[in-house]
Design an enzyme around this catalytic site. Sequence first.
Site, PDB file in Angstrom:
ATOM      1  N   GLU A 201       2.977  39.652  -8.919  1.00 46.81           N
ATOM      2  CA  GLU A 201       1.615  39.274  -9.299  1.00 46.81           C
ATOM      3  C   GLU A 201       0.806  40.537  -9.574  1.00 46.81           C
ATOM      4  O   GLU A 201       0.785  41.463  -8.754  1.00 46.81           O
ATOM      5  CB  GLU A 201       0.960  38.475  -8.174  1.00 46.81           C
ATOM      6  CG  GLU A 201      -0.479  38.066  -8.469  1.00 46.81           C
ATOM      7  CD  GLU A 201      -1.109  37.371  -7.279  1.00 46.81           C
ATOM      8  OE1 GLU A 201      -1.007  36.142  -7.202  1.00 46.81           O
ATOM      9  OE2 GLU A 201      -1.691  38.078  -6.424  1.00 46.81           O
TER      10      GLU A 201
ATOM     11  N   ARG B 182       0.822  -1.211   0.000  1.00 51.00           N
ATOM     12  CA  ARG B 182       0.000   0.000   0.000  1.00 51.00           C
ATOM     13  C   ARG B 182       0.857   1.263   0.000  1.00 51.00           C
ATOM     14  O   ARG B 182       0.560   2.223  -0.718  1.00 51.00           O
ATOM     15  CB  ARG B 182      -0.959  -0.016   1.190  1.00 51.00           C
ATOM     16  CG  ARG B 182      -1.890   1.191   1.300  1.00 51.00           C
ATOM     17  CD  ARG B 182      -2.506   1.623  -0.023  1.00 51.00           C
ATOM     18  NE  ARG B 182      -3.115   0.548  -0.782  1.00 51.00           N
ATOM     19  CZ  ARG B 182      -3.365   0.603  -2.093  1.00 51.00           C
ATOM     20  NH1 ARG B 182      -3.023   1.674  -2.789  1.00 51.00           N
ATOM     21  NH2 ARG B 182      -3.924  -0.399  -2.709  1.00 51.00           N
TER      22      ARG B 182
END
Length: 293
Positions: free
Chosen positions: A209, A113
């Site tokens: 930005e 897993r």
Amino acid sequence: MTDLAQARSALRAAGLQPDAAERLVRDALAEDLAGGVDVTSVATVPATATASADVVVRAEGVVAGLPVARLVVAVSVPAAEFDQHLPDGARVRPGEVVASATGPVRGLLTAERTLLNLLCHLSGVATLTARWVEAVRGTGVAVRDTRKTTPLMRELEKYAVRCGGGVNHRFALSDEALVKDNHVLAAGGVAAAYARVRAAHPSLPVQVEVDTLEQALEAVDAGAELLLLDNMAPPELARTVAAVGGRATLEASGGLRLEDAAQVAATGVDYLAVGALTHSAPALDLGLDLHTR
């Protein structure tokens, strides 16, 4: 035997940090064994049983993380052999075997897993990245990731982005400055925020930005050479590209969708910033098929 030193060497060859990967793998295995033992495997499998297991593709995609899978086996089942059949970045189809392991059955089942969790997730990131890269092929635009990564998985997820044909943005808050809207607000304007960061870190790349054409021009006039164009529609992106006129590298960001990737790329930006590559990639379906003997 799958030697731990060999597994760490494979990680280094892939550009990954062995110490960080090994800590992650050991913690993940410990999480599965929090109760002490794998009660099902111990109850059903003789201690001396050995077998081979294949990592088999269940869905079409791009595989990534095989050096990490090797590390899982090396840590969890040191008596096992691990063979990698395909390189990371390979396009795979259902039924293909990407790797195999031979050794104690209990160990292989206990490791299963953790191995698949990591391999399926990283392959999912690579697969989604490859779809974005294909969507903008021929435009000259590169697909970049963001810092929207799973905590403590950033290096591996950004590696998977590279396997899918994408390129990496900054890894941490210290290797590149990104002036965002809150920084602009705190500093009193785009130009002021850029100037403060540039003065404090003259040798670092500084990306700013911006939300509007006016902000983009203010940033470029202040000396910014990297702009992040946030949440601009394609027509506004195209106008901003034309107005900047090659004075800065431009990256489109914010709410980008795969179906619109080609349209956004056609505006003339240099990068598409896609947070979904790491925060929303569906796992690629891979399985571990045991062959008893």
